[in-house]
Write a protein that holds these residues in place. Sequence first.
Motif, short mmCIF file in Angstrom:
data_model
loop_
_atom_site.label_atom_id
_atom_site.label_comp_id
_atom_site.label_asym_id
_atom_site.label_seq_id
_atom_site.Cartn_x
_atom_site.Cartn_y
_atom_site.Cartn_z
N VAL A 120 -27.57 -27.85 40.29
CA VAL A 120 -28.31 -29.05 39.88
C VAL A 120 -28.91 -29.75 41.09
CG1 VAL A 120 -28.16 -31.27 38.72
CG2 VAL A 120 -26.87 -29.32 37.83
N LEU A 121 -28.15 -29.88 42.16
CA LEU A 121 -28.65 -30.56 43.34
C LEU A 121 -29.82 -29.80 43.97
CD1 LEU A 121 -25.31 -31.68 45.05
CD2 LEU A 121 -26.88 -33.06 43.68
N VAL A 122 -29.74 -28.47 44.01
CA VAL A 122 -30.83 -27.67 44.56
C VAL A 122 -32.08 -27.82 43.71
CG1 VAL A 122 -31.61 -25.30 44.97
CG2 VAL A 122 -29.36 -26.02 45.74
N THR A 123 -31.91 -27.77 42.40
CA THR A 123 -33.04 -27.91 41.49
C THR A 123 -33.72 -29.27 41.64
OG1 THR A 123 -32.01 -26.41 39.90
CG2 THR A 123 -33.76 -27.83 39.08
N LYS A 124 -32.94 -30.32 41.73
CA LYS A 124 -33.50 -31.65 41.91
C LYS A 124 -34.25 -31.76 43.22
CE LYS A 124 -31.01 -35.19 40.63
NZ LYS A 124 -29.88 -36.14 40.44
N ALA A 125 -33.70 -31.15 44.27
CA ALA A 125 -34.39 -31.18 45.56
C ALA A 125 -35.72 -30.42 45.49
CB ALA A 125 -33.49 -30.58 46.64
N MET A 126 -35.72 -29.29 44.79
CA MET A 126 -36.95 -28.52 44.63
C MET A 126 -38.02 -29.32 43.91
SD MET A 126 -35.30 -24.83 43.60
CE MET A 126 -36.89 -24.15 43.15
N LEU A 127 -37.62 -30.00 42.84
CA LEU A 127 -38.58 -30.79 42.08
C LEU A 127 -39.14 -31.94 42.91
CD1 LEU A 127 -36.78 -30.94 38.60
CD2 LEU A 127 -38.82 -29.63 39.19
N CYS A 128 -38.27 -32.59 43.66
CA CYS A 128 -38.72 -33.72 44.49
C CYS A 128 -39.70 -33.24 45.57
CB CYS A 128 -37.52 -34.40 45.15
SG CYS A 128 -36.53 -35.42 44.04
N LYS A 129 -39.39 -32.11 46.20
CA LYS A 129 -40.22 -31.64 47.31
C LYS A 129 -41.49 -30.97 46.83
CE LYS A 129 -40.00 -28.99 51.61
NZ LYS A 129 -39.12 -28.19 52.51
N ALA A 130 -41.38 -30.08 45.84
CA ALA A 130 -42.54 -29.31 45.41
C ALA A 130 -43.55 -30.15 44.65
CB ALA A 130 -42.09 -28.12 44.57
N LEU A 131 -43.06 -31.06 43.83
CA LEU A 131 -43.95 -31.86 42.98
C LEU A 131 -44.09 -33.30 43.45
CD1 LEU A 131 -42.82 -30.52 39.49
CD2 LEU A 131 -44.79 -29.80 40.85
N ARG A 132 -43.35 -33.63 44.53
CA ARG A 132 -43.42 -34.97 45.10
C ARG A 132 -43.14 -36.05 44.05
NH1 ARG A 132 -48.87 -34.44 48.93
NH2 ARG A 132 -48.09 -32.68 50.20
N LEU A 133 -42.08 -35.84 43.32
CA LEU A 133 -41.69 -36.77 42.27
C LEU A 133 -40.61 -37.72 42.79
CD1 LEU A 133 -41.40 -34.36 39.22
CD2 LEU A 133 -43.27 -35.96 39.72
N PRO A 134 -40.64 -38.98 42.35
CA PRO A 134 -39.57 -39.90 42.73
C PRO A 134 -38.26 -39.50 42.07
CG PRO A 134 -41.04 -40.93 41.14
CD PRO A 134 -41.68 -39.62 41.53
N PRO A 135 -37.12 -39.86 42.67
CA PRO A 135 -35.81 -39.43 42.13
C PRO A 135 -35.59 -39.85 40.68
CG PRO A 135 -35.57 -40.32 44.35
CD PRO A 135 -36.99 -40.59 43.94
N GLU A 136 -36.05 -41.04 40.30
CA GLU A 136 -35.79 -41.48 38.93
C GLU A 136 -36.51 -40.61 37.90
OE1 GLU A 136 -38.83 -44.33 40.83
OE2 GLU A 136 -36.93 -43.36 41.36
N ILE A 137 -37.69 -40.09 38.26
CA ILE A 137 -38.39 -39.18 37.35
C ILE A 137 -37.66 -37.85 37.28
CG2 ILE A 137 -40.53 -37.92 36.93
CD1 ILE A 137 -40.74 -40.86 36.35
N VAL A 138 -37.17 -37.37 38.41
CA VAL A 138 -36.42 -36.12 38.44
C VAL A 138 -35.16 -36.24 37.59
CG1 VAL A 138 -35.12 -34.53 39.90
CG2 VAL A 138 -37.34 -35.39 40.66
N ASP A 139 -34.47 -37.37 37.71
CA ASP A 139 -33.26 -37.58 36.90
C ASP A 139 -33.59 -37.52 35.40
OD1 ASP A 139 -31.72 -37.86 39.15
OD2 ASP A 139 -31.79 -40.05 39.16
N THR A 140 -34.72 -38.10 35.03
CA THR A 140 -35.14 -38.08 33.62
C THR A 140 -35.42 -36.66 33.16
OG1 THR A 140 -36.11 -40.29 33.82
CG2 THR A 140 -36.83 -38.94 31.96
#
Length: 349
Positions: free
Chosen positions: A48-68
């Motif tokens: 889960v942590l790796v996936t969230k990091a990928m989403l934040c870096k690749a798509l430049r999304l803020p953490p709250e959007i990634v959590d959603t």
Amino acid sequence: MLFDTRIAATLGASLLALHTYATWTRKKMTTESTTAAQGPYEPSVADVLVTKAMLCKALRLPPEIVDTIVDHAEYWPHTTTRVDYPNDSLIARGKNNFGNRSATENVFLLRSPPLGLHNWNRVSRGMGDTPIHRTVPKPRPPGQEFLVDDFQELVASPISLLAHPCRRIVFTIRSHDQGWGGAPGDHGTYNGSWTWFEAGLERWCRSSPSQISSAGGQPPQQPDHGPSLKLDDLCTVYPEVEWQSEAQAYVFKHDLLAREEYKVQCNITAQRETQTHCVVWSYTDDIDPERDPEAATRLAEQGRGKATGNGKFVRDLKLGDIVTLWAKARFPGWANHVESVRMDVYYAV
């Protein structure tokens, strides 16, 4: 409107990326481990942590959007606790008493690991022969609670801690009653069943009324550290704990009737064959028994508690909380035969 469209497109792209990663991981696991048990892919905390990091870096999304996104995809780690009782060896039996409930009427089955605390396994050392998840709780009333920050050092990675991380609890129960008794019209249904299962709740607290009693009425010194994670320091939120003057001690208060908000499942009435019940409690459940009595009645027809479909128990669970499961039986002749119980607790990180 343009903003809404961009948000929708971003969420869609993110969900696609999440789905692609999960599919790749599942295929990788299948290829590398042909002997692994077949079933749906269950991510670990690291996944889960790796996936969230990928989403934040690749798509430049803020953490709250990634959590959603992760919540929407139900991409959560989980813990599993299971106990098997060969030959129906564990039984809760009803008694002919109407005062304090007897120990055989209310049998502790198991507890989950502390919610969201990945390092709890360290406390298992030096605890004796009985596994932690099967050690019988001690009646200790709750007091002042710890803060979320007090649990920081107990988490495996430097991630933000959620005060209420639980997302789903799955109870899998194999059991049956004595195979006779009850009204003839109730046989084969969940009506008139006096054998059932209830969820409980344990929580670490800075202090407890039991400490004050043992200290001669003086409040104990508040600890300047986080929770000890020792079982003896756990407080019990439910079943409720009360002071018994005759015994000069705290005892569990088990009601005669099932508590609808904690009742997980009852057995089919007068059914001797073992049945498997899989009950799911989710944080998104929204069946209010007062607003939608028909839906609540349908839960009861399935053997569940009428007030267990509103998601409140799951949403209210705090970081570090422990869920327990109890077998119940009431009145002479009624017996709750338990073959196995399992509890899967899913949570967000």
